[in-house]
Design an enzyme around this catalytic site. Structure first.
Site, PDB file in Angstrom:
ATOM      1  N   PHE A 263     -17.270   7.815   5.804  1.00  0.00           N
ATOM      2  CA  PHE A 263     -16.706   9.183   6.469  1.00  0.00           C
ATOM      3  C   PHE A 263     -17.807  10.340   6.123  1.00  0.00           C
ATOM      4  CE2 PHE A 263     -13.685  12.782   5.285  1.00  0.00           C
ATOM      5  CZ  PHE A 263     -13.025  12.768   6.506  1.00  0.00           C
TER       6      PHE A 263
ATOM      7  N   ASN B 287      -9.678  13.306  -1.209  1.00  0.00           N
ATOM      8  CA  ASN B 287      -9.466  13.366   0.134  1.00  0.00           C
ATOM      9  C   ASN B 287      -8.949  12.172   0.760  1.00  0.00           C
ATOM     10  OD1 ASN B 287      -9.306  14.356   2.739  1.00  0.00           O
ATOM     11  ND2 ASN B 287     -11.858  14.116   2.794  1.00  0.00           N
ATOM     12  N   PRO B 288      -7.877  11.691   0.512  1.00  0.00           N
ATOM     13  CA  PRO B 288      -7.341  10.265   0.962  1.00  0.00           C
ATOM     14  C   PRO B 288      -7.221  10.455   2.503  1.00  0.00           C
ATOM     15  CG  PRO B 288      -5.642  11.570   0.078  1.00  0.00           C
ATOM     16  CD  PRO B 288      -6.806  12.545  -0.075  1.00  0.00           C
TER      17      PRO B 288
END
Ligand code: GLN
Length: 287
Positions: free
Chosen positions: A93, A193-194
């Site tokens: 990510f 920050n799921p």
């Protein structure tokens, strides 16, 4: 192309990206070329020497990859976060400026907490990805210890590289696992920050976002699945008086605030807003 001057291939690069409907591309194109040439973007225009053919070929293959939706940061192999550079690769990510707002909000509280407790803080970054949150926390709080947990081995490799690059191996411990499963409690703060994009929206995200790992984006049917699981684990992981900072989509903030207000372990909760006053997450204080 008669002579491959920087100016000329930059123009051609811009034209190829514009041809697929991308706007504001000059900056990206200059970045890609300057990385390949090993010069700063402005220096490209001052060069007299033509760009060597193998470099020109690499440049256009990267332009074509970009036109096909590969994120710029994957092509550059790095992303910027809090003014620092982080290695990133496909399967990991990409750090976002939105996350800076969350880290900043948490730091406001944590600095004060550290002063009051008079000892180094123990912090937890769940779903560490590149490790950008863990590294930023460790840089900002020079005595704290951070544990970063990450489920993906590819991401964990990038995180390890970034922790090493920032000289923080002594204060950041990286662990493979799913959220808080591998851990015991005792942390002063949890920052995460799921994934919080509702499953049905993931396929409608911009092309380059869809090149990022789905597991980092997909938050289940209502976007709340992973946040709910983290909320369940938080009181076991974080000490009383500590703080939890979660990033999530604008639509999920109100649900998160509602859930936190109803939880017995929560002392207070407030949405975290960005500079344009949009809610980006929540800061939750433990009783
Ligand atoms: N913690 C990482 C970041 O904020 C990864 C987050 C994720 O994969 N959703 O950049």
């Amino acid at each position: 192309m008669a002579t491959a001057s920087a100016q000329r291939i930059i123009q051609e690069g811009i034209a190829r990206l514009q041809a697929v409907g991308m706007g504001h591309v000059r900056h990206e194109v200059e970045w890609l070329l300057s990385r390949l040439v090993g010069a700063r973007p402005l220096e490209l225009y001052l060069r007299d020497a033509p760009i060597p053919t193998p470099t020109v070929e690499r440049f256009f293959s990267q332009i074509d990859a970009r036109a096909a939706g590969i994120p710029l940061q994957y092509l550059l192999g790095e992303a910027e976060f809090f003014g620092e550079r982080f290695a990133v690769s496909p399967g990991v990510f990409i750090p976002r400026p939105e996350t800076e707002v969350i880290v900043d909000a948490a730091l406001g509280f944590l600095r004060e907490r550290e002063r009051r407790l008079g000892r180094p803080l123990q912090l937890l970054d769940l779903g560490t990805g590149t490790g950008c949150i863990a590294v930023t926390l460790a840089r900002a709080l020079p005595t704290c210890v951070v544990v970063g947990v990450e489920v993906s081995w590819v991401a964990l490799r990038a995180a390890r590289q970034n922790v090493h690059r920032h000289g923080l191996s002594a204060r950041i411990r990286l662990v493979q696992g799913r959220w808080g499963a591998p851990l015991r409690g005792g942390f002063d703060g949890l920052i995460a920050n799921p994934p919080s994009v509702p499953s049905g929206q993931v396929d409608h995200l911009p092309l380059d976002v869809r090149r990022e790992p789905r597991v980092s984006l997909d938050g289940g049917p209502d976007g709340m699945r992973e946040l709910a699981s983290l909320m369940e684990q938080a009181p076991r992981l974080v000490r009383g008086g500590g703080v939890v900072a979660f990033e999530c989509g604008e639509d999920e903030v109100s649900e998160l605030v509602r859930a936190a207000s109803a939880a017995s372990w929560v002392e207070a909760v407030a949405p975290i807003r960005d500079l344009s006053n949009r809610p980006r997450g929540a800061l939750i204080h433990l009783r």
